[in-house]
Design a protein around this motif. Sequence first.
Motif, PDB file in Angstrom:
ATOM      1  N   LEU A 212      -7.674  -2.879  12.937  1.00  0.00           N
ATOM      2  CA  LEU A 212      -6.874  -3.304  11.789  1.00  0.00           C
ATOM      3  C   LEU A 212      -7.151  -2.415  10.580  1.00  0.00           C
ATOM      4  O   LEU A 212      -6.247  -2.155   9.775  1.00  0.00           O
ATOM      5  N   LEU A 213      -8.406  -1.971  10.443  1.00  0.00           N
ATOM      6  CA  LEU A 213      -8.722  -1.014   9.380  1.00  0.00           C
ATOM      7  C   LEU A 213      -7.950   0.284   9.581  1.00  0.00           C
ATOM      8  O   LEU A 213      -7.486   0.902   8.615  1.00  0.00           O
ATOM      9  N   ALA A 214      -7.827   0.707  10.846  1.00  0.00           N
ATOM     10  CA  ALA A 214      -7.089   1.938  11.140  1.00  0.00           C
ATOM     11  C   ALA A 214      -5.619   1.793  10.751  1.00  0.00           C
ATOM     12  O   ALA A 214      -5.026   2.712  10.170  1.00  0.00           O
ATOM     13  N   VAL A 215      -5.032   0.644  11.068  1.00  0.00           N
ATOM     14  CA  VAL A 215      -3.630   0.401  10.691  1.00  0.00           C
ATOM     15  C   VAL A 215      -3.490   0.399   9.175  1.00  0.00           C
ATOM     16  O   VAL A 215      -2.556   0.998   8.607  1.00  0.00           O
ATOM     17  N   ALA A 216      -4.426  -0.268   8.491  1.00  0.00           N
ATOM     18  CA  ALA A 216      -4.387  -0.302   7.026  1.00  0.00           C
ATOM     19  C   ALA A 216      -4.539   1.104   6.444  1.00  0.00           C
ATOM     20  O   ALA A 216      -3.885   1.440   5.446  1.00  0.00           O
ATOM     21  N   ALA A 217      -5.391   1.927   7.062  1.00  0.00           N
ATOM     22  CA  ALA A 217      -5.572   3.301   6.584  1.00  0.00           C
ATOM     23  C   ALA A 217      -4.293   4.106   6.749  1.00  0.00           C
ATOM     24  O   ALA A 217      -3.917   4.885   5.859  1.00  0.00           O
ATOM     25  N   LEU A 218      -3.611   3.949   7.878  1.00  0.00           N
ATOM     26  CA  LEU A 218      -2.352   4.666   8.106  1.00  0.00           C
ATOM     27  C   LEU A 218      -1.310   4.292   7.053  1.00  0.00           C
ATOM     28  O   LEU A 218      -0.669   5.165   6.454  1.00  0.00           O
ATOM     29  N   VAL A 219      -1.153   2.997   6.822  1.00  0.00           N
ATOM     30  CA  VAL A 219      -0.169   2.542   5.830  1.00  0.00           C
ATOM     31  C   VAL A 219      -0.585   2.982   4.428  1.00  0.00           C
ATOM     32  O   VAL A 219       0.236   3.454   3.626  1.00  0.00           O
ATOM     33  N   GLY A 220      -1.878   2.834   4.121  1.00  0.00           N
ATOM     34  CA  GLY A 220      -2.361   3.194   2.791  1.00  0.00           C
ATOM     35  C   GLY A 220      -2.183   4.670   2.480  1.00  0.00           C
ATOM     36  O   GLY A 220      -1.781   5.035   1.372  1.00  0.00           O
ATOM     37  N   VAL A 221      -2.482   5.531   3.441  1.00  0.00           N
ATOM     38  CA  VAL A 221      -2.331   6.972   3.227  1.00  0.00           C
ATOM     39  C   VAL A 221      -0.864   7.323   3.012  1.00  0.00           C
ATOM     40  O   VAL A 221      -0.526   8.134   2.131  1.00  0.00           O
ATOM     41  N   TYR A 222       0.017   6.715   3.800  1.00  0.00           N
ATOM     42  CA  TYR A 222       1.442   6.995   3.620  1.00  0.00           C
ATOM     43  C   TYR A 222       1.904   6.569   2.224  1.00  0.00           C
ATOM     44  O   TYR A 222       2.574   7.345   1.519  1.00  0.00           O
ATOM     45  N   LEU A 223       1.570   5.351   1.818  1.00  0.00           N
ATOM     46  CA  LEU A 223       2.012   4.867   0.511  1.00  0.00           C
ATOM     47  C   LEU A 223       1.423   5.699  -0.619  1.00  0.00           C
ATOM     48  O   LEU A 223       2.093   5.965  -1.623  1.00  0.00           O
ATOM     49  N   TRP A 224       0.177   6.117  -0.444  1.00  0.00           N
ATOM     50  CA  TRP A 224      -0.457   6.907  -1.502  1.00  0.00           C
ATOM     51  C   TRP A 224       0.161   8.292  -1.609  1.00  0.00           C
ATOM     52  O   TRP A 224       0.525   8.734  -2.708  1.00  0.00           O
ATOM     53  N   LEU A 225       0.302   8.993  -0.482  1.00  0.00           N
ATOM     54  CA  LEU A 225       0.779  10.377  -0.538  1.00  0.00           C
ATOM     55  C   LEU A 225       2.257  10.483  -0.882  1.00  0.00           C
ATOM     56  O   LEU A 225       2.674  11.416  -1.571  1.00  0.00           O
ATOM     57  N   TRP A 226       3.080   9.551  -0.410  1.00  0.00           N
ATOM     58  CA  TRP A 226       4.529   9.679  -0.572  1.00  0.00           C
ATOM     59  C   TRP A 226       5.152   8.632  -1.494  1.00  0.00           C
ATOM     60  O   TRP A 226       6.343   8.702  -1.751  1.00  0.00           O
ATOM     61  N   ARG A 227       4.376   7.700  -1.993  1.00  0.00           N
ATOM     62  CA  ARG A 227       4.956   6.664  -2.838  1.00  0.00           C
ATOM     63  C   ARG A 227       4.164   6.431  -4.123  1.00  0.00           C
ATOM     64  O   ARG A 227       4.320   5.389  -4.753  1.00  0.00           O
ATOM     65  N   SER A 228       3.307   7.366  -4.492  1.00  0.00           N
ATOM     66  CA  SER A 228       2.523   7.198  -5.711  1.00  0.00           C
ATOM     67  C   SER A 228       2.486   8.508  -6.493  1.00  0.00           C
ATOM     68  O   SER A 228       2.641   9.602  -5.926  1.00  0.00           O
ATOM     69  N   THR A 229       2.268   8.401  -7.805  1.00  0.00           N
ATOM     70  CA  THR A 229       2.168   9.581  -8.653  1.00  0.00           C
ATOM     71  C   THR A 229       0.957  10.428  -8.291  1.00  0.00           C
ATOM     72  O   THR A 229       1.020  11.663  -8.269  1.00  0.00           O
TER      73      THR A 229
END
Length: 377
Positions: A212-229
């Motif tokens: 579950l941490l791995a899934v959270a890391a995948l989602v978090g990295v995507y949101l950070w790199l492509w959806r944040s300043t």
Amino acid sequence: MSSSQSYELPRWIDLGVLPVLNVGMALAVSALVVAFTGQDPAQALGLLLRGAFGSAMGFSYTLYYATTFVFTGLAVAVAYHAGLFNIGGEGQAMLGGIGTALVALWLGDHYPAWVVLPAMIVASMLFGMAWAAVPAALQAWRGSHVVITTIMFNFLASALLSYLLVEVLKEPGNMTVESRSFGPAALMPGVHDALAALGIEWPRSPLNLSVLLAVAALVGVYLWLWRSTSGFAVRTVGHSAGAAQYAGIRPARQVMVAMCVSGALAGLLGINELAGVQGRLLLDYVVGAGFAGIAVSLIGRNHPVGVALSALLFGALYQGGAELSFEMPGVSRDMVFTLQGLIVLFCGALGQAAAPTLAKLWARWRSAPAAKEAVHG
């Protein structure tokens, strides 16, 4: 920009069709190698797939290996988007394991799991982050190349781990170089235990809730790199540090941010391996996963979705390869490593070899309707 994009391939071909074609070519060459040894390639492929996905137990092992590769693959991918090549995932994972173990040995016997496990996760990330921060600072402000410094820090991490286990953390009276067992509160629950609490029967395996941490890391990295300043600033520096600086972005700061996030992700490997499976600090628990993360990231085109699929592929190779070498005595573990190497070769070093052919086919397919219309006109 990838070379396939210079051939004007649409994104869905560049990110979808091309990697699948590369894997297919690697499997075809692997089949020839297996046939050359006198074995049946179809049977070998069937055993590999059945070992990795053909049972709940096999699939659990595949996901367990894939969880590790998600952490190390994402670590390489995040650094890549800042224009950096982090080869230090191995050392950062070791430090993450040290942080995990120190918290587990300190708190595991005295506090409940809801306190200990989050503290272990934070410690694993902080220790991995700290180990990546030094090469990042040397790159950002002293010009030391991050490839060289991260390689050096891998050796330093190995030496530090050996020293701690031999001189500080080794369990008294135990001849094996390892720490004492973690307390029960410091053990990550297995997926089979979690599903049993929901009334679902699942075989016991190393697969634990770190997935579950791995899934959270995948989602978090995507949101950070492509959806944040902040992520946009990191990617801007990766595309052009000079242009980023002209736009008011400080490249040195983004190098630090990217490498710290990268190290934190690699450090999470300690949770999956130590808290989830071993229950103690060992000398060789990383076993090359940091270097495998480089291949996982490259094959996954440094995107979280690609990293997830690539990690699953490598997890299947590890688990299915073990089953294959057991069921077919003529196929040794060395043959399985050869298969893994061929996939890395075709998807990494030769990853763009098929791009010109695909570009020509794509251009021909797009021009066909216009040519047909011109003839009828």
